[in-house]
Motif scaffolding. Structure first.
Motif, mmCIF file in Angstrom:
data_model
loop_
_atom_site.group_PDB
_atom_site.id
_atom_site.type_symbol
_atom_site.label_atom_id
_atom_site.label_comp_id
_atom_site.label_asym_id
_atom_site.label_seq_id
_atom_site.Cartn_x
_atom_site.Cartn_y
_atom_site.Cartn_z
ATOM 1 N N GLY A 145 1.471 -17.813 1.849
ATOM 2 C CA GLY A 145 1.619 -17.342 3.218
ATOM 3 C C GLY A 145 1.794 -15.828 3.285
ATOM 4 N N ALA A 146 2.569 -15.277 2.363
ATOM 5 C CA ALA A 146 2.789 -13.830 2.347
ATOM 6 C C ALA A 146 1.496 -13.074 2.036
ATOM 7 C CB ALA A 146 3.865 -13.486 1.322
ATOM 8 N N VAL A 147 0.710 -13.607 1.099
ATOM 9 C CA VAL A 147 -0.560 -12.970 0.751
ATOM 10 C C VAL A 147 -1.511 -13.016 1.933
ATOM 11 C CG1 VAL A 147 -2.616 -13.181 -0.702
ATOM 12 C CG2 VAL A 147 -0.354 -13.353 -1.729
ATOM 13 N N ALA A 148 -1.560 -14.146 2.644
ATOM 14 C CA ALA A 148 -2.439 -14.255 3.817
ATOM 15 C C ALA A 148 -2.062 -13.225 4.871
ATOM 16 C CB ALA A 148 -2.372 -15.662 4.384
ATOM 17 N N ARG A 149 -0.762 -13.064 5.118
ATOM 18 C CA ARG A 149 -0.324 -12.067 6.105
ATOM 19 C C ARG A 149 -0.662 -10.658 5.637
ATOM 20 N NH1 ARG A 149 4.025 -15.705 6.252
ATOM 21 N NH2 ARG A 149 5.210 -14.427 4.775
ATOM 22 N N PHE A 150 -0.497 -10.414 4.330
ATOM 23 C CA PHE A 150 -0.787 -9.089 3.764
ATOM 24 C C PHE A 150 -2.261 -8.725 3.920
ATOM 25 C CE2 PHE A 150 -2.419 -6.897 -0.039
ATOM 26 C CZ PHE A 150 -1.746 -5.681 0.060
ATOM 27 N N VAL A 151 -3.138 -9.678 3.628
ATOM 28 C CA VAL A 151 -4.579 -9.405 3.677
ATOM 29 C C VAL A 151 -5.070 -9.310 5.117
ATOM 30 C CG1 VAL A 151 -6.856 -10.289 3.063
ATOM 31 C CG2 VAL A 151 -4.962 -10.479 1.441
ATOM 32 N N LEU A 152 -4.655 -10.237 5.979
ATOM 33 C CA LEU A 152 -5.161 -10.263 7.349
ATOM 34 C C LEU A 152 -4.580 -9.159 8.206
ATOM 35 C CD1 LEU A 152 -5.113 -14.116 7.934
ATOM 36 C CD2 LEU A 152 -7.043 -12.671 7.264
ATOM 37 N N ALA A 153 -3.449 -8.590 7.783
ATOM 38 C CA ALA A 153 -2.868 -7.488 8.554
ATOM 39 C C ALA A 153 -3.707 -6.231 8.437
ATOM 40 C CB ALA A 153 -1.445 -7.212 8.078
ATOM 41 N N ALA A 154 -4.466 -6.116 7.331
ATOM 42 C CA ALA A 154 -5.314 -4.936 7.132
ATOM 43 C C ALA A 154 -6.639 -5.400 6.550
ATOM 44 C CB ALA A 154 -4.638 -3.936 6.206
ATOM 45 N N PRO A 155 -7.606 -5.761 7.376
ATOM 46 C CA PRO A 155 -8.886 -6.271 6.886
ATOM 47 C C PRO A 155 -9.636 -5.301 5.984
ATOM 48 C CG PRO A 155 -8.634 -6.665 9.243
ATOM 49 C CD PRO A 155 -7.520 -5.762 8.836
ATOM 50 N N GLY A 156 -9.243 -4.029 6.004
ATOM 51 C CA GLY A 156 -9.950 -3.049 5.189
ATOM 52 C C GLY A 156 -9.511 -3.017 3.739
ATOM 53 N N ARG A 157 -8.554 -3.844 3.352
ATOM 54 C CA ARG A 157 -8.118 -3.850 1.952
ATOM 55 C C ARG A 157 -9.290 -4.252 1.066
ATOM 56 N NH1 ARG A 157 -2.606 -3.355 2.252
ATOM 57 N NH2 ARG A 157 -1.581 -4.293 4.067
ATOM 58 N N ARG A 158 -9.561 -3.455 0.066
ATOM 59 C CA ARG A 158 -10.731 -3.676 -0.793
ATOM 60 C C ARG A 158 -10.286 -4.202 -2.156
ATOM 61 N NH1 ARG A 158 -15.234 -1.851 1.472
ATOM 62 N NH2 ARG A 158 -15.090 -0.357 3.177
ATOM 63 N N GLY A 160 -12.342 -5.484 -4.185
ATOM 64 C CA GLY A 160 -13.437 -5.278 -5.130
ATOM 65 C C GLY A 160 -13.138 -4.187 -6.131
ATOM 66 N N VAL A 161 -12.411 -3.151 -5.713
ATOM 67 C CA VAL A 161 -12.056 -2.067 -6.630
ATOM 68 C C VAL A 161 -11.128 -2.596 -7.722
ATOM 69 C CG1 VAL A 161 -10.933 0.182 -6.818
ATOM 70 C CG2 VAL A 161 -12.344 -0.354 -4.816
ATOM 71 N N LEU A 162 -10.146 -3.398 -7.313
ATOM 72 C CA LEU A 162 -9.233 -3.991 -8.287
ATOM 73 C C LEU A 162 -9.976 -4.913 -9.237
ATOM 74 C CD1 LEU A 162 -6.369 -4.550 -9.341
ATOM 75 C CD2 LEU A 162 -6.154 -6.321 -7.573
ATOM 76 N N LEU A 163 -10.890 -5.728 -8.695
ATOM 77 C CA LEU A 163 -11.657 -6.648 -9.531
ATOM 78 C C LEU A 163 -12.522 -5.888 -10.534
ATOM 79 C CD1 LEU A 163 -12.609 -9.500 -10.208
ATOM 80 C CD2 LEU A 163 -14.323 -9.278 -8.391
ATOM 81 N N ALA A 164 -13.163 -4.816 -10.091
ATOM 82 C CA ALA A 164 -14.002 -4.022 -10.993
ATOM 83 C C ALA A 164 -13.168 -3.369 -12.084
ATOM 84 C CB ALA A 164 -14.757 -2.960 -10.189
ATOM 85 N N GLY A 165 -11.982 -2.882 -11.717
ATOM 86 C CA GLY A 165 -11.104 -2.266 -12.717
ATOM 87 C C GLY A 165 -10.643 -3.263 -13.758
#
Length: 284
Positions: A145-158, A160-165
């Motif tokens: 639930g906390a992760v869902a709120r974190f991600v949906l609060a800022a749709p611009g979180r990327r 992909g950069v973390l995944l590539a790293g």
């Protein structure tokens, strides 16, 4: 923020939330895994130290990704958060529970969980595992639930950069291990036994065929590995049978060695182990 805004809608939104949920579980797994490397001496060589960091982070990220892969596939096929969240929570709790139990076993016995060790768990151990599992379930549900709120609060979180790293770090770590394993650099390969379910890539013959390492060095490492697998290990001692001849005047030495592993001292009692108790009395 109302309840509607905290629920992922659509395939892409659900996948993004699950991706960050995997990242959160990778961080948790790495945190729990610190107990297993408590006795690991950090290498002094810069390359080995870099490998330790890359391998540690990359392994737990990969472990979390593999365990939660069914939830990611379900999110693609059926992107409903009410369906995907319970599966993701269950898988995350299973990973967390296994790592906590494995950490306890490794801290005490210096080996990781295997089907054999699980099969001989006492009933009290299973109660302990159940308590950890239930606690992990509650925690993972709140985390989702906390992760869902974190991600949906800022749709611009990327993410992909973390995944590539993480992917680049994993590839770099595996590349370092392949070369170190081929040349027998134990400062690098010593980390392997401290990570649960860690199977780094080996490519001795491929590197030798490409001319990146010396063929003789690879062959020597192969022979050492074969000797270790046969139970001999790289240390071959003694090279000849021990010979301790006694002089005629002194006679044979009056020595008796009794080696027992895992016997409690209070078990040496005439009622339980009369022979050992008699030997103890004679020794005194």
């Amino acid at each position: 923020m109302d309840a509607v805004e905290t629920v992922p809608r659509g395939r892409r939104s659900t996948a993004r939330v699950l991706g960050w949920f995997v990242a959160a579980n990778a961080a948790l797994a790495a945190l729990v895994g610190l107990r297993m490397v408590a006795g690991y001496d950090l290498p002094a060589a810069p390359v080995a130290l870099l490998y330790t960091l890359l391998a540690y982070v990359g392994h737990y990220a990969t472990l979390a990704l593999l365990v939660l892969a069914p939830a990611l596939l379900l999110a693609v096929a059926w992107p409903r958060w009410a369906v995907v969240r319970p599966l993701a929570v269950l898988l995350g709790a299973a990973l967390l529970t296994a790592l906590v139990v494995d950490g306890n076993v490794f801290a005490e016995q210096r080996y990781h969980l295997t089907p054999l060790t699980v099969a001989i768990f006492a009933p009290a151990t299973w109660v302990f595992v159940a308590i950890i599992g239930l606690t992990a379930l509650v925690f993972e549900w709140l985390l989702a639930g906390a992760v869902a709120r974190f991600v949906l609060a800022a749709p611009g979180r990327r993410g992909g950069v973390l995944l590539a790293g993480l992917a680049a770090g994993w590839l770099a770590g595996q590349g370092i291990h392949m070369y170190a394993d081929a040349v027998g650099d134990t400062a690098v390969t010593a980390l392997t036994r401290y990570l649960p379910a860690y199977f780094p890539i080996k490519a001795k013959r491929t590197l030798a065929r490409l001319g990146l390492v010396d063929t003789a060095t690879v062959e020597r490492q192969r022979l050492l590995a074969r000797t270790a697998a046969a139970g001999g290990g790289p240390l071959r001692y003694p090279l000849a049978p021990l010979d301790c001849p006694a002089t005629p005047a002194a006679g044979p030495p009056n020595l008796l060695f009794v080696l027992i592993d895992g016997l409690r001292t209070d078990a040496v009692d005439p009622r339980l182990t009369p022979t050992l108790a008699a030997l103890q009395i004679e020794g005194e």
